[in-house]
Scaffold this active site. Structure first.
Site, PDB file in Angstrom:
ATOM      1  N   HIS A 120      69.151 -54.154  51.489  1.00 24.61           N
ATOM      2  CA  HIS A 120      69.061 -54.648  50.104  1.00 24.61           C
ATOM      3  C   HIS A 120      70.398 -54.516  49.370  1.00 24.61           C
ATOM      4  O   HIS A 120      70.687 -55.290  48.463  1.00 24.61           O
ATOM      5  CB  HIS A 120      67.973 -53.848  49.374  1.00 24.61           C
ATOM      6  N   SER A 130      66.845 -59.242  43.582  1.00 21.50           N
ATOM      7  CA  SER A 130      65.597 -58.543  43.852  1.00 21.50           C
ATOM      8  C   SER A 130      64.451 -59.188  43.057  1.00 21.50           C
ATOM      9  O   SER A 130      64.230 -60.391  43.168  1.00 21.50           O
ATOM     10  CB  SER A 130      65.767 -57.049  43.540  1.00 21.50           C
TER      11      SER A 130
END
Length: 269
Positions: A239, A126
């Protein structure tokens, strides 16, 4: 004392009988930074693994289970919390000066008695993706780099994430329109020609936290420059990958890391 000097090391309960876990305090630009260090108990020389977390402050904190997972693949893992977090000095500034906490953590690994200093890998998840790229640009000796669901363009993050705009304006001082140079400084795409390490990009195409556009932009730029890059795109995932696929991807990416050659060998060959 120099960056990367460990000034405190406390044994921490490890969920694995094969891995020692420590909470360490180390120096970065004069600040005392906290982080976890995980190392296999078995004697030997291992590759180093710099784990760069995502999020900011209490969002995306380093999870012990995650670093134990990587250490169990045969790595000494260093995971900085970044400045201002969990008792560390200073203030986190989202790929600003807190990048030095990652740079200094490379030194922690290079000095570790169980680490082969020519085989240090950088992993970013991330927001950690941008940190990983900046670290590999700063440390050309890095053996390989993996960006998983990684940010590559801070201005794009501002555009895409309405929910992060207030934080970004607070930390960076304003918008990308008002302070383009501050966002550019935090965006490694502008310096990617300095990247020497082979790069692996992992991204779920349904990711709404960090859009796959970050991966596409990074891959396009790296390919244009003729750098070594491999990409694994997952059309079905966002994600966060499901547990089984997550473990399998960890296994595959650590295998990929172990087959990269240190830069020194490449130069000699």
């Amino acid at each position: 004392m120099v960056d990367g000097t460990i000034i405190e090391k406390q044994k921490f309960p490890s969920p694995s009988p094969k891995i020692n876990l420590y909470l360490i305090t180390y120096l970065s630009k004069g600040l005392k930074i906290k982080g976890y260090l995980a190392e296999p108990k078995e004697e030997g020389v291992y590759d180093g693994f710099l784990y760069l977390r995502g999020g900011i402050k209490n969002v995306g904190k380093v999870r012990i289970g995650r670093i134990i997972q990587f250490a169990s693949e045969g790595f000494v893992v260093m995971a900085p919390f970044y400045r201002g977090n969990q008792g560390g000095e200073g203030n986190e500034d989202f790929a600003g000066h807190d990048r030095y906490d990652a740079f200094s953590a490379v030194k922690v690994l290079e000095e570790h008695e169980k680490v082969n200093p020519t085989r240090i890998h950088v992993f970013g998840f991330s927001r950690g993706g941008v940190m990983a790229l900046l670290t590999a640009i700063h440390h050309p000796q890095i053996c390989s780099i993996v960006s998983w669901g990684g940010v590559s363009d801070l201005s794009l993050t501002y555009v895409e994430r309405n929910d992060l705009r207030r934080m970004l304006k607070r930390v960076i001082g304003g918008t990308p329109t008002k302070y383009p140079e501050r966002y550019k400084w935090r965006t490694p795409l502008y310096e990617i020609e300095k990247l020497e390490a082979p790069l692996l990009i992992i991204h779920g195409e349904k990711d709404e936290n960090v859009s796959v556009e970050h991966a596409y932009r990074l891959e396009k730029r790296v390919r244009e420059l003729g750098k070594q890059v491999e990409s694994w795109y997952f059309p079905q995932y966002d994600h966060y990958f499901p547990p089984h696929e997550n473990r399998e991807t960890v296994r595959r990416l650590t295998e990929w890391m172990k087959t990269r050659e240190p830069k020194t060998q490449k130069l000699e060959g």
